[in-house]
Design an enzyme around this catalytic site. Sequence first.
Site, PDB file in Angstrom:
ATOM      1  N   ARG A 145     -50.227 -27.300  10.184  1.00  0.00           N
ATOM      2  CA  ARG A 145     -50.477 -26.914  11.564  1.00  0.00           C
ATOM      3  C   ARG A 145     -50.588 -28.222  12.273  1.00  0.00           C
ATOM      4  NH1 ARG A 145     -55.191 -25.740  12.382  1.00  0.00           N
ATOM      5  NH2 ARG A 145     -55.935 -25.754  10.271  1.00  0.00           N
ATOM      6  N   CYS A 156     -60.930 -24.382   2.475  1.00  0.00           N
ATOM      7  CA  CYS A 156     -62.366 -24.982   1.775  1.00  0.00           C
ATOM      8  C   CYS A 156     -62.796 -23.704   1.314  1.00  0.00           C
ATOM      9  CB  CYS A 156     -63.204 -25.010   3.163  1.00  0.00           C
ATOM     10  SG  CYS A 156     -62.886 -26.818   3.897  1.00  0.00           S
ATOM     11  N   LYS A 199     -52.782 -17.336  13.113  1.00  0.00           N
ATOM     12  CA  LYS A 199     -53.850 -18.016  13.899  1.00  0.00           C
ATOM     13  C   LYS A 199     -53.636 -18.012  15.339  1.00  0.00           C
ATOM     14  CE  LYS A 199     -55.072 -19.746  10.060  1.00  0.00           C
ATOM     15  NZ  LYS A 199     -56.408 -19.508   9.427  1.00  0.00           N
ATOM     16  N   SER A 244     -60.185 -24.485   7.305  1.00  0.00           N
ATOM     17  CA  SER A 244     -59.198 -24.459   6.404  1.00  0.00           C
ATOM     18  C   SER A 244     -59.080 -25.001   5.071  1.00  0.00           C
ATOM     19  CB  SER A 244     -57.917 -24.924   7.274  1.00  0.00           C
ATOM     20  OG  SER A 244     -57.919 -24.350   8.591  1.00  0.00           O
ATOM     21  N   TYR A 246     -43.082 -23.845  10.094  1.00  0.00           N
ATOM     22  CA  TYR A 246     -44.116 -23.874   9.119  1.00  0.00           C
ATOM     23  C   TYR A 246     -45.415 -22.868   9.536  1.00  0.00           C
ATOM     24  CZ  TYR A 246     -47.181 -25.132   5.546  1.00  0.00           C
ATOM     25  OH  TYR A 246     -47.972 -25.026   4.276  1.00  0.00           O
ATOM     26  N   ARG A 265     -47.829 -23.734  -0.012  1.00  0.00           N
ATOM     27  CA  ARG A 265     -48.549 -22.230   0.093  1.00  0.00           C
ATOM     28  C   ARG A 265     -47.932 -21.103  -0.428  1.00  0.00           C
ATOM     29  NH1 ARG A 265     -53.521 -21.605   3.709  1.00  0.00           N
ATOM     30  NH2 ARG A 265     -53.770 -24.036   4.392  1.00  0.00           N
ATOM     31  N   HIS A 280     -62.463 -16.538  11.704  1.00  0.00           N
ATOM     32  CA  HIS A 280     -61.937 -17.108  10.860  1.00  0.00           C
ATOM     33  C   HIS A 280     -62.481 -16.922   9.630  1.00  0.00           C
ATOM     34  CE1 HIS A 280     -59.810 -21.207   8.976  1.00  0.00           C
ATOM     35  NE2 HIS A 280     -59.090 -19.981   8.685  1.00  0.00           N
ATOM     36  N   ASP A 318     -58.729 -14.598   5.281  1.00  0.00           N
ATOM     37  CA  ASP A 318     -58.487 -15.474   6.028  1.00  0.00           C
ATOM     38  C   ASP A 318     -59.014 -15.213   7.814  1.00  0.00           C
ATOM     39  OD1 ASP A 318     -57.430 -18.323   6.824  1.00  0.00           O
ATOM     40  OD2 ASP A 318     -56.108 -17.341   8.024  1.00  0.00           O
TER      41      ASP A 318
HETATM   42  P1  GTP Z   1     -56.852 -21.690   4.490  1.00  0.00           P
HETATM   43  O1  GTP Z   1     -55.834 -20.766   3.787  1.00  0.00           O
HETATM   44  O2  GTP Z   1     -56.172 -22.885   4.896  1.00  0.00           O
HETATM   45  O3  GTP Z   1     -57.719 -20.943   5.672  1.00  0.00           O
HETATM   46  O4  GTP Z   1     -57.865 -22.009   3.409  1.00  0.00           O
HETATM   47  P2  GTP Z   1     -58.753 -21.289   2.471  1.00  0.00           P
HETATM   48  O5  GTP Z   1     -60.265 -21.305   3.053  1.00  0.00           O
HETATM   49  O6  GTP Z   1     -58.665 -19.818   2.051  1.00  0.00           O
HETATM   50  O7  GTP Z   1     -58.942 -22.104   1.096  1.00  0.00           O
HETATM   51  P3  GTP Z   1     -58.502 -21.852  -0.476  1.00  0.00           P
HETATM   52  O8  GTP Z   1     -59.506 -20.890  -1.010  1.00  0.00           O
HETATM   53  O9  GTP Z   1     -57.207 -21.636  -0.547  1.00  0.00           O
HETATM   54  O10 GTP Z   1     -59.144 -23.186  -0.967  1.00  0.00           O
HETATM   55  C1  GTP Z   1     -58.666 -24.306  -0.915  1.00  0.00           C
HETATM   56  C2  GTP Z   1     -58.778 -25.434  -1.817  1.00  0.00           C
HETATM   57  O11 GTP Z   1     -60.118 -25.593  -2.313  1.00  0.00           O
HETATM   58  C3  GTP Z   1     -58.043 -25.019  -3.243  1.00  0.00           C
HETATM   59  O12 GTP Z   1     -57.348 -26.422  -3.557  1.00  0.00           O
HETATM   60  C4  GTP Z   1     -59.261 -24.762  -4.102  1.00  0.00           C
HETATM   61  O13 GTP Z   1     -58.769 -24.873  -5.540  1.00  0.00           O
HETATM   62  C5  GTP Z   1     -60.038 -25.372  -3.576  1.00  0.00           C
HETATM   63  N1  GTP Z   1     -61.488 -24.680  -3.801  1.00  0.00           N
HETATM   64  C6  GTP Z   1     -61.841 -23.257  -3.399  1.00  0.00           C
HETATM   65  N2  GTP Z   1     -62.956 -22.729  -3.953  1.00  0.00           N
HETATM   66  C7  GTP Z   1     -63.642 -23.793  -4.602  1.00  0.00           C
HETATM   67  C8  GTP Z   1     -64.880 -23.945  -5.139  1.00  0.00           C
HETATM   68  O14 GTP Z   1     -65.574 -23.261  -5.190  1.00  0.00           O
HETATM   69  N3  GTP Z   1     -65.185 -25.251  -5.637  1.00  0.00           N
HETATM   70  C9  GTP Z   1     -64.266 -26.335  -5.588  1.00  0.00           C
HETATM   71  N4  GTP Z   1     -64.500 -27.593  -6.204  1.00  0.00           N
HETATM   72  N5  GTP Z   1     -62.799 -26.320  -4.815  1.00  0.00           N
HETATM   73  C10 GTP Z   1     -62.538 -24.822  -4.432  1.00  0.00           C
HETATM   74  C1  SPV Z   2     -55.342 -22.428   8.079  1.00  0.00           C
HETATM   75  O1  SPV Z   2     -55.029 -23.570   8.182  1.00  0.00           O
HETATM   76  O2  SPV Z   2     -56.515 -21.980   8.352  1.00  0.00           O
HETATM   77  C2  SPV Z   2     -54.498 -21.383   7.271  1.00  0.00           C
HETATM   78  C3  SPV Z   2     -53.178 -21.803   6.961  1.00  0.00           C
HETATM   79  O3  SPV Z   2     -54.865 -20.433   6.991  1.00  0.00           O
HETATM   80  S1  SPV Z   2     -52.152 -21.862   8.607  1.00  0.00           S
HETATM   81  O4  SPV Z   2     -51.576 -20.321   8.618  1.00  0.00           O
HETATM   82  O5  SPV Z   2     -50.879 -22.624   8.212  1.00  0.00           O
HETATM   83  O6  SPV Z   2     -52.765 -22.007   9.715  1.00  0.00           O
HETATM   84 MN    MN Z   3     -57.117 -20.207   7.612  1.00  0.00          MN
END
Ligand code: GTP
Ligand code: SPV
Ligand code: MN
Length: 601
Positions: free
Chosen positions: A86, A269, A225, A267, A216, A385, A245, A294
């Site tokens: 983004r 996290c 979003k 994002s 992308y 992704r 979110h 999400d």
């Molecule tokens: P968006 O799709 O961007 O909104 O992200 P999201 O909040 O769904 O994040 P996601 O669950 O995909 O995790 C992002 C990164 O954080 C990945 O590389 C995970 O491996 C890492 N991660 C997720 N949960 C944990 C956790 O409990 N501990 C640690 N250390 N890392 C984590």
């Molecule tokens: C985020 O960045 O919070 C996402 C990925 O979930 S995107 O759809 O590219 O914004």
């Molecule tokens: Mn997101």
Amino acid sequence: MKNLAPAIFPPEGVADAKPDNKAVLDWVHEIATLTQPENIFWCDGSEREHEFLIGESVNQNVLMELNQERVPRSYLHRSNPNDVARVEQFTFVCTPTKEEAGPTNNWSDPTETYAKLRGLLVGAMRGRTMFVIPYIMGPADSPLAKIGFEITDSKYVVLSLRIMTRMGEIALKRLGNDPNAEWNRGVHSLLDVNPERRFICHFPQDNTIISVGSGYGGNVLLSKKCLALRIGSYLARKQNWMAEHMLILGVESPEGRKHYVAAAFPSACGKTNFAMLIPPEHFKGWKVTTIGDDIAWMQIRNGRLYAVNPENGYFGVVPGTSNRSNPNAMRSIAHDTIYTNVALTDDGDVWWEGRDVEPPAHAIDWRGNDWTPQSSEKAAHPNSRFTTPMRNNPALDPDIEKGEGVPISAIIFGGRRSDTVPLVYQAFDWNHGVYLGATMASETTAAATGAVGRVRRDPMAMLPFCGYNIGDYFQHWLDIGKQLTKPPLIFNVNWFRKGTDGKFLWPGFGENMRVLKWIIDRCEGSGGALKSPIGWLPSPHDLDLAELDIDHIAVDELLCLDHEEWQKEIAAHEEYFDSLGGVVPEELQKQREQLAERFRL
Ligand code: GTP
Ligand code: SPV
Ligand code: MN
């Protein structure tokens, strides 16, 4: 360039979802007159259309077919290396006045912005096919559901939206032929994928989005979003609901008692991972199910918040996804998945950093270059992704299509903080919880372009996604609270606190069940807690840490409140509120003073 392939002509019986709604037809005509496409393709989302578009995409190198025995019906897409995340600096909220967009959004004047974008769109689809995608966000019969149309010249967008939304006939049916019906107008063109002509613009008053110059993810899948969060949050305030979110998960005890919780983490996290959590062995009989990973749309019913997931699929972070960290995601992406910017192995499989198989001796990296384990570059982009249907998720909640949504017992905020913020604590009440959300901070990630690892305030994980003035958004949260007779309890978590050795103190992933269990206990009025200046804090024995390999020093560090760090934190809250220039509601200023006061007691 690969995206400038010749126009495609759908075979008979494909692409026949032409709406019977004059407003839509007029708008499509207007955009076609402007962009001058070779032809117009009315997407119906059918299996036949899908196969046709996959074939075209493979022929034109938009997608690469993966080894169909290893990852059936799955494909790899490589985005332009200048276009991998983004772009917050090129994202605009175009309200009539700058004040409406508020201090956290880039604002630009709607009249001027329309003129600039129209200029860029003149003839932009010459020699290309213009796809018109009707879609619906939310279960079709939900009072929260919203209709959108996306016009795009990208087949990758069409194929992705078919996974991410409910697409085709179902949307046309719900829209009907009322020319005054509410629906979102989304226009997307790749142009020449040039960062200098990349703009993601929102016109909340017109329910319109125009996105140009990117191919992308969040920049171009306008349902996500752009509609579900930025325009969605604007509509939500006007119509008295919430667009957040947040992931939504269900958690069921061995006795069969079930709660739903929603969690807002910035994002990359941990939302997808938390939403798909598999409880560790020790929690035998506990079950976690996914509603969404999400976005949550929530409405008030009988004094409670009820949530639906507006989406139909997951656009999830690939790196770090493994059979150890997230087996449900691994099963989900084992078939019918579009991968973007991961590495391709010599046998046609995909690989990425953090996948728990040996790195391949040779692969093609996300840029299309040779890669070996000795390479200094990453094989997969850190923001690579997967796009996968939610039906692939073995832990999908049975109530995913429930139009009224699921009742939310707890809301969890959380971010990536190496220090200061304990593993978990609970707000004293709704307004205090709103304060926790409003002052959340997190280290930046690869999900957006720019520096990674910099702590920034990201209120309610909505900093890049709130489509109006953040002060009004805070007030909306406070106003919603007043209407709830049974508000969700509000918590804050931090999976990312580090020890002096720089390593994460908490094992995370499935083990987050231990924190979730305490949260559920609190919802049921059982779990113990100590009153601390920042909220209700569990002591080590309030958390079920049985059979967990963690030493008690780490647990103490995870739960400790360092008063010096918190003095800095409170000062940062004040500085942040000040930086917003007077829009922060009085109630939240009061909350900050009370927080500071509690530390003085
Ligand atoms: P968006 O799709 O961007 O909104 O992200 P999201 O909040 O769904 O994040 P996601 O669950 O995909 O995790 C992002 C990164 O954080 C990945 O590389 C995970 O491996 C890492 N991660 C997720 N949960 C944990 C956790 O409990 N501990 C640690 N250390 N890392 C984590
Ligand atoms: C985020 O960045 O919070 C996402 C990925 O979930 S995107 O759809 O590219 O914004
Ligand atoms: Mn997101």
